[in-house]
Design a protein around this motif. Structure first.
Motif, PDB file in Angstrom:
ATOM      1  N   ALA A 125       0.863  -0.908   0.318  1.00 19.67           N
ATOM      2  CA  ALA A 125       0.237  -0.145  -0.063  1.00 19.67           C
ATOM      3  C   ALA A 125       1.228   1.411  -0.379  1.00 19.67           C
ATOM      4  CB  ALA A 125      -0.889   0.017   1.334  1.00 19.67           C
ATOM      5  N   ARG A 126       2.151   1.163   0.597  1.00 16.65           N
ATOM      6  CA  ARG A 126       2.608   2.213   1.419  1.00 16.65           C
ATOM      7  C   ARG A 126       3.636   2.468  -0.309  1.00 16.65           C
ATOM      8  NH1 ARG A 126       5.004   1.032   6.915  1.00 16.65           N
ATOM      9  NH2 ARG A 126       3.506   2.172   8.585  1.00 16.65           N
ATOM     10  N   GLU A 127       3.771   1.722  -1.140  1.00 17.02           N
ATOM     11  CA  GLU A 127       4.931   1.222  -1.673  1.00 17.02           C
ATOM     12  C   GLU A 127       4.100   2.283  -3.031  1.00 17.02           C
ATOM     13  OE1 GLU A 127       6.180  -1.076  -5.692  1.00 17.02           O
ATOM     14  OE2 GLU A 127       6.145  -2.426  -3.714  1.00 17.02           O
ATOM     15  N   ILE A 141      -7.445   7.230   2.104  1.00 16.30           N
ATOM     16  CA  ILE A 141      -6.455   5.735   2.185  1.00 16.30           C
ATOM     17  C   ILE A 141      -4.767   6.620   2.982  1.00 16.30           C
ATOM     18  CG2 ILE A 141      -5.394   4.442   0.407  1.00 16.30           C
ATOM     19  CD1 ILE A 141      -8.311   4.464   0.654  1.00 16.30           C
ATOM     20  N   ARG A 142      -4.373   7.218   2.294  1.00 16.52           N
ATOM     21  CA  ARG A 142      -3.224   7.697   3.149  1.00 16.52           C
ATOM     22  C   ARG A 142      -3.261   7.467   4.736  1.00 16.52           C
ATOM     23  NH1 ARG A 142      -3.762  12.096  -1.182  1.00 16.52           N
ATOM     24  NH2 ARG A 142      -2.006  11.562  -2.299  1.00 16.52           N
ATOM     25  N   THR A 143      -4.253   8.366   5.261  1.00 16.86           N
ATOM     26  CA  THR A 143      -4.661   8.249   6.653  1.00 16.86           C
ATOM     27  C   THR A 143      -4.485   6.478   6.759  1.00 16.86           C
ATOM     28  OG1 THR A 143      -5.571  11.053   6.353  1.00 16.86           O
ATOM     29  CG2 THR A 143      -5.608   8.972   8.526  1.00 16.86           C
ATOM     30  N   ALA A 144      -5.362   6.333   6.432  1.00 13.71           N
ATOM     31  CA  ALA A 144      -5.265   4.932   6.962  1.00 13.71           C
ATOM     32  C   ALA A 144      -4.256   3.798   7.182  1.00 13.71           C
ATOM     33  CB  ALA A 144      -6.651   4.541   5.849  1.00 13.71           C
ATOM     34  N   VAL A 145      -3.559   4.108   6.022  1.00 16.60           N
ATOM     35  CA  VAL A 145      -1.957   3.279   5.689  1.00 16.60           C
ATOM     36  C   VAL A 145      -1.563   3.812   6.962  1.00 16.60           C
ATOM     37  CG1 VAL A 145       0.367   3.358   4.254  1.00 16.60           C
ATOM     38  CG2 VAL A 145      -2.279   3.248   3.451  1.00 16.60           C
TER      39      VAL A 145
END
Length: 158
Positions: A125-127, A141-145
């Motif tokens: 996900a981070r990639e 999505i960035r916050t959830a990751v």
């Protein structure tokens, strides 16, 4: 530029079923999406398969079943091209699906006690975070990751 979805009867049916689920009719939604999956088939349109599997995962009664549908969604996105996604909505990019799909898989693995697999999918996900749009969805999505805890079985993850 107008970035409205192009009419797509299959996506319309998917959307209708998703709304059933959101209104509390989980079984009807799951049955409708499963029937649509059976019509499309495991080799059907990648955009439809990815979308269907993604939503079907959320309608499952067990984490194991949810994981199988999340895996199907990720497999389908590997067949998805930007050109195909953009026939539906011009702003879509196939790679932008990956952070959410990997996050869903990380969450399933975390709940199943598979911390190593959860970390692997969290890394996936981070990639792909750079592929997310700079909008509310991308930020969610960035916050959830960022907030995901792969070793905490009590964390909802999403």
């Amino acid at each position: 530029m107008n970035d409205q979805p192009t009419p797509d009867p299959t996506m319309t049916r998917i959307g209708e079923a998703v709304q059933l689920g959101r209104s509390g009719q989980k079984v009807r939604a799951r049955n409708a999406l499963t029937a649509l999956w059976d019509e499309i088939g495991a080799r059907g349109d990648a955009f439809h398969r990815c979308t269907l599997a993604h939503y079907l995962a959320d309608l499952q009664d067990t984490t194991e079943a949810e994981l199988r549908w999340d895996e199907r969604a990720l497999a389908a996105v590997s067949d998805l091209t930007d050109e195909r996604a953009q026939r539906y909505l011009s702003s879509l990019a196939a790679q932008a699906f990956l952070p959410s799909l990997h996050l869903n898989l990380a969450d399933c693995h975390r709940r199943l006690g598979n911390a190593a697999q959860a970390r692997k999918h969290l890394a996936g996900a981070r990639e792909h975070l750079a592929h997310l749009p700079d909008d509310a969805y991308g930020e969610a999505i960035r916050t959830a990751v960022r907030d995901f805890a792969p070793d905490d079985p009590t964390d909802a993850g999403r």
